[in-house]
Design a protein around this motif. Structure first.
Motif, PDB file in Angstrom:
ATOM      1  N   ILE A 165     -17.767   6.997 -11.599  1.00 26.92           N
ATOM      2  CA  ILE A 165     -17.459   5.602 -10.756  1.00 26.92           C
ATOM      3  C   ILE A 165     -16.226   6.151  -9.642  1.00 26.92           C
ATOM      4  O   ILE A 165     -15.389   6.627  -9.803  1.00 26.92           O
ATOM      5  CB  ILE A 165     -16.878   4.831 -11.621  1.00 26.92           C
ATOM      6  N   SER A 166     -16.589   5.817  -8.387  1.00 27.42           N
ATOM      7  CA  SER A 166     -15.717   5.834  -7.260  1.00 27.42           C
ATOM      8  C   SER A 166     -15.105   4.282  -7.111  1.00 27.42           C
ATOM      9  O   SER A 166     -15.914   3.427  -7.030  1.00 27.42           O
ATOM     10  CB  SER A 166     -16.476   6.270  -5.891  1.00 27.42           C
ATOM     11  N   HIS A 167     -13.802   4.174  -7.534  1.00 26.48           N
ATOM     12  CA  HIS A 167     -13.222   2.792  -7.262  1.00 26.48           C
ATOM     13  C   HIS A 167     -13.518   2.316  -5.901  1.00 26.48           C
ATOM     14  O   HIS A 167     -13.314   2.801  -4.844  1.00 26.48           O
ATOM     15  CB  HIS A 167     -11.943   3.001  -7.900  1.00 26.48           C
ATOM     16  N   PRO A 168     -14.166   1.166  -5.949  1.00 24.62           N
ATOM     17  CA  PRO A 168     -14.279   0.555  -4.559  1.00 24.62           C
ATOM     18  C   PRO A 168     -12.857   0.249  -3.659  1.00 24.62           C
ATOM     19  O   PRO A 168     -13.092   0.252  -2.458  1.00 24.62           O
ATOM     20  CB  PRO A 168     -14.749  -1.003  -4.955  1.00 24.62           C
ATOM     21  N   ASP A 169     -11.702   0.032  -4.087  1.00 26.55           N
ATOM     22  CA  ASP A 169     -10.582  -0.177  -3.239  1.00 26.55           C
ATOM     23  C   ASP A 169     -10.156   1.056  -2.606  1.00 26.55           C
ATOM     24  O   ASP A 169      -9.404   1.060  -1.768  1.00 26.55           O
ATOM     25  CB  ASP A 169      -9.564  -0.697  -4.235  1.00 26.55           C
ATOM     26  N   GLN A 170     -10.387   2.353  -3.245  1.00 33.35           N
ATOM     27  CA  GLN A 170     -10.191   3.913  -2.543  1.00 33.35           C
ATOM     28  C   GLN A 170      -8.918   3.786  -2.349  1.00 33.35           C
ATOM     29  O   GLN A 170      -8.501   4.213  -1.178  1.00 33.35           O
ATOM     30  CB  GLN A 170     -11.096   3.748  -1.304  1.00 33.35           C
ATOM     31  N   ILE A 171      -7.959   3.648  -3.273  1.00 36.69           N
ATOM     32  CA  ILE A 171      -6.516   3.722  -3.142  1.00 36.69           C
ATOM     33  C   ILE A 171      -6.380   5.080  -3.483  1.00 36.69           C
ATOM     34  O   ILE A 171      -6.234   5.371  -4.867  1.00 36.69           O
ATOM     35  CB  ILE A 171      -5.796   2.944  -4.097  1.00 36.69           C
ATOM     36  N   THR A 172      -6.126   6.093  -2.833  1.00 38.63           N
ATOM     37  CA  THR A 172      -5.834   7.491  -3.271  1.00 38.63           C
ATOM     38  C   THR A 172      -4.362   7.661  -4.048  1.00 38.63           C
ATOM     39  O   THR A 172      -3.205   7.132  -3.725  1.00 38.63           O
ATOM     40  CB  THR A 172      -5.652   8.740  -2.270  1.00 38.63           C
ATOM     41  N   VAL A 173      -4.438   8.676  -4.828  1.00 41.16           N
ATOM     42  CA  VAL A 173      -2.895   9.051  -5.436  1.00 41.16           C
ATOM     43  C   VAL A 173      -2.043   9.451  -4.422  1.00 41.16           C
ATOM     44  O   VAL A 173      -0.814   9.017  -4.456  1.00 41.16           O
ATOM     45  CB  VAL A 173      -3.151  10.321  -6.583  1.00 41.16           C
ATOM     46  N   ALA A 184       9.687   4.220   5.329  1.00 46.24           N
ATOM     47  CA  ALA A 184      10.776   3.567   5.543  1.00 46.24           C
ATOM     48  C   ALA A 184      10.761   1.986   5.305  1.00 46.24           C
ATOM     49  O   ALA A 184      11.465   1.389   4.676  1.00 46.24           O
ATOM     50  CB  ALA A 184      11.454   3.799   6.843  1.00 46.24           C
ATOM     51  N   SER A 185       9.555   1.435   5.975  1.00 42.54           N
ATOM     52  CA  SER A 185       9.503  -0.005   5.864  1.00 42.54           C
ATOM     53  C   SER A 185       8.065  -0.228   5.612  1.00 42.54           C
ATOM     54  O   SER A 185       6.893  -0.592   6.305  1.00 42.54           O
ATOM     55  CB  SER A 185       9.675  -0.545   7.199  1.00 42.54           C
ATOM     56  N   PRO A 186       7.599   0.047   4.147  1.00 38.40           N
ATOM     57  CA  PRO A 186       6.119  -0.244   3.808  1.00 38.40           C
ATOM     58  C   PRO A 186       5.908  -1.721   3.821  1.00 38.40           C
ATOM     59  O   PRO A 186       6.597  -2.711   3.606  1.00 38.40           O
ATOM     60  CB  PRO A 186       6.143   0.403   2.333  1.00 38.40           C
ATOM     61  N   SER A 187       4.517  -1.986   4.161  1.00 38.71           N
ATOM     62  CA  SER A 187       4.294  -3.344   4.775  1.00 38.71           C
ATOM     63  C   SER A 187       4.026  -4.097   3.198  1.00 38.71           C
ATOM     64  O   SER A 187       3.421  -3.356   2.285  1.00 38.71           O
ATOM     65  CB  SER A 187       3.064  -3.416   5.431  1.00 38.71           C
ATOM     66  N   MET A 188       4.305  -5.249   2.967  1.00 37.60           N
ATOM     67  CA  MET A 188       4.029  -5.924   1.780  1.00 37.60           C
ATOM     68  C   MET A 188       2.624  -6.124   1.612  1.00 37.60           C
ATOM     69  O   MET A 188       2.197  -5.972   0.472  1.00 37.60           O
ATOM     70  CB  MET A 188       4.813  -7.298   1.765  1.00 37.60           C
ATOM     71  N   GLU A 189       1.794  -6.177   2.755  1.00 35.43           N
ATOM     72  CA  GLU A 189       0.502  -6.317   2.396  1.00 35.43           C
ATOM     73  C   GLU A 189      -0.203  -4.878   1.824  1.00 35.43           C
ATOM     74  O   GLU A 189      -0.853  -5.060   0.807  1.00 35.43           O
ATOM     75  CB  GLU A 189      -0.212  -6.570   3.961  1.00 35.43           C
ATOM     76  N   ARG A 190       0.248  -3.779   2.202  1.00 34.12           N
ATOM     77  CA  ARG A 190      -0.367  -2.619   1.617  1.00 34.12           C
ATOM     78  C   ARG A 190       0.263  -2.373   0.067  1.00 34.12           C
ATOM     79  O   ARG A 190      -0.695  -2.149  -0.778  1.00 34.12           O
ATOM     80  CB  ARG A 190       0.398  -1.347   2.303  1.00 34.12           C
ATOM     81  N   ILE A 191       1.339  -2.729  -0.024  1.00 33.38           N
ATOM     82  CA  ILE A 191       2.017  -2.613  -1.586  1.00 33.38           C
ATOM     83  C   ILE A 191       1.275  -3.669  -2.145  1.00 33.38           C
ATOM     84  O   ILE A 191       0.813  -3.518  -3.410  1.00 33.38           O
ATOM     85  CB  ILE A 191       3.403  -3.276  -1.534  1.00 33.38           C
ATOM     86  N   GLU A 192       0.793  -4.892  -1.712  1.00 28.08           N
ATOM     87  CA  GLU A 192      -0.111  -6.186  -2.698  1.00 28.08           C
ATOM     88  C   GLU A 192      -1.328  -5.395  -2.917  1.00 28.08           C
ATOM     89  O   GLU A 192      -1.854  -6.010  -3.946  1.00 28.08           O
ATOM     90  CB  GLU A 192       0.048  -7.320  -1.959  1.00 28.08           C
ATOM     91  N   LYS A 193      -2.097  -4.850  -1.914  1.00 28.10           N
ATOM     92  CA  LYS A 193      -3.113  -4.344  -2.052  1.00 28.10           C
ATOM     93  C   LYS A 193      -3.299  -3.033  -3.257  1.00 28.10           C
ATOM     94  O   LYS A 193      -4.217  -3.002  -4.048  1.00 28.10           O
ATOM     95  CB  LYS A 193      -3.726  -3.653  -0.728  1.00 28.10           C
ATOM     96  N   ILE A 194      -2.007  -2.403  -3.150  1.00 31.09           N
ATOM     97  CA  ILE A 194      -2.239  -1.336  -4.457  1.00 31.09           C
ATOM     98  C   ILE A 194      -1.908  -1.982  -5.888  1.00 31.09           C
ATOM     99  O   ILE A 194      -2.784  -1.636  -6.680  1.00 31.09           O
ATOM    100  CB  ILE A 194      -1.165  -0.390  -4.067  1.00 31.09           C
ATOM    101  N   MET A 195      -1.118  -2.946  -5.890  1.00 31.82           N
ATOM    102  CA  MET A 195      -1.021  -3.628  -6.775  1.00 31.82           C
ATOM    103  C   MET A 195      -1.891  -4.550  -7.324  1.00 31.82           C
ATOM    104  O   MET A 195      -2.269  -4.806  -8.597  1.00 31.82           O
ATOM    105  CB  MET A 195       0.231  -4.985  -6.787  1.00 31.82           C
ATOM    106  N   ALA A 196      -2.845  -4.962  -6.589  1.00 29.22           N
ATOM    107  CA  ALA A 196      -4.241  -5.528  -6.940  1.00 29.22           C
ATOM    108  C   ALA A 196      -5.343  -4.611  -7.633  1.00 29.22           C
ATOM    109  O   ALA A 196      -6.023  -5.252  -8.269  1.00 29.22           O
ATOM    110  CB  ALA A 196      -4.983  -6.260  -5.684  1.00 29.22           C
TER     111      ALA A 196
END
Length: 217
Positions: A165-173, A184-196
């Motif tokens: 299975i390849s995970h559909p969200d494709q968040i690499t290690v 230095a300033s990661p976007s909250m949108e990206r963090i939330e996408k990973i957390m999802a």
């Protein structure tokens, strides 16, 4: 054609060692093995020394990409021993930027899922008698990663690696490592996408929550 392959299998029990005249106990010292029996909570004959920091059902199988060995040997000018990073599986064709959280693989009889990247600690320096290694690992993101076990079973040195299975969200290690350690300033949108990504292990969820808290101050 399947380009992923096992280079080494390794396991070991915690043992005492000495680094810079200081004794320590760690499960990072592993011996090569012809086979591993992978259970839901641990590999037979393989244990961590400090379960409060290591191990658990989301971190049963430690993986390290074989390609990085050549990089470190070039940088530091000496040959590394097998399982130099305390990994159970040394593999080719599965680097941190090639695997995603939630990807599922069958290796031998075992079915395994990528659960998190490795948060490296100073024991890697001790294991390799190199006080610069941890810093360079964090710089490069050459950390390795962990599998949780979906189906128990035996892995042998000549077992095939099959991606189921390849995970559909494709968040690499590697993308998570880069965000956490180098942005230095990661976007909250990206963090939330990973957390999802439900398959992300709890320790990395906590690191990301801490990151959110840090940037909200």
């Amino acid at each position: 054609m399947n380009s992923s392959e096992i280079i080494y299998l390794s396991k070991g029990l915690p043992k005492s060692s000495v680094y810079k005249d200081e004794a320590y106990v760690s499960g990072i010292w592993k011996e090569q093995s012809d086979e591993l029996f992978v259970g839901f909570d641990q590999i037979n004959g393989d244990q961590v020394a400090h379960p409060e920091y290591h191990g658990g059902s989301d971190r049963v199988v430690c993986v390290y990409p074989f390609e990085h060995y050549a990089h470190w040997e070039s940088i530091f000018g000496h040959t590394l021993t097998p399982s130099a990073f305390g990994e159970n599986l040394t593999v080719a064709g599965m680097k941190e930027d090639q695997v995603c959280i939630g990807d599922v693989f069958q290796i031998g009889e075992a079915v395994l899922q990528v659960s998190q990247g490795r948060y490296p600690c100073s024991t890697i320096n001790k294991r390799n008698n190199n006080h610069l290694l941890l810093k360079r690992i964090i710089q490069t993101g050459y950390t390795g990663y962990f599998f949780r076990v979906l189906e128990e079973g035996k892995i042998t040195a000549n077992s095939q690696i099959k991606k189921l299975i390849s995970h559909p969200d494709q968040i690499t290690v590697s993308s998570i490592h880069h965000l956490y350690f180098h942005e230095a300033s990661p976007s909250m949108e990206r963090i939330e996408k990973i957390m999802a990504v439900e398959e992300l292990a709890a320790p990395w969820r906590k690191y990301l929550l801490d990151l959110i808290e840090k940037h909200q101050k």
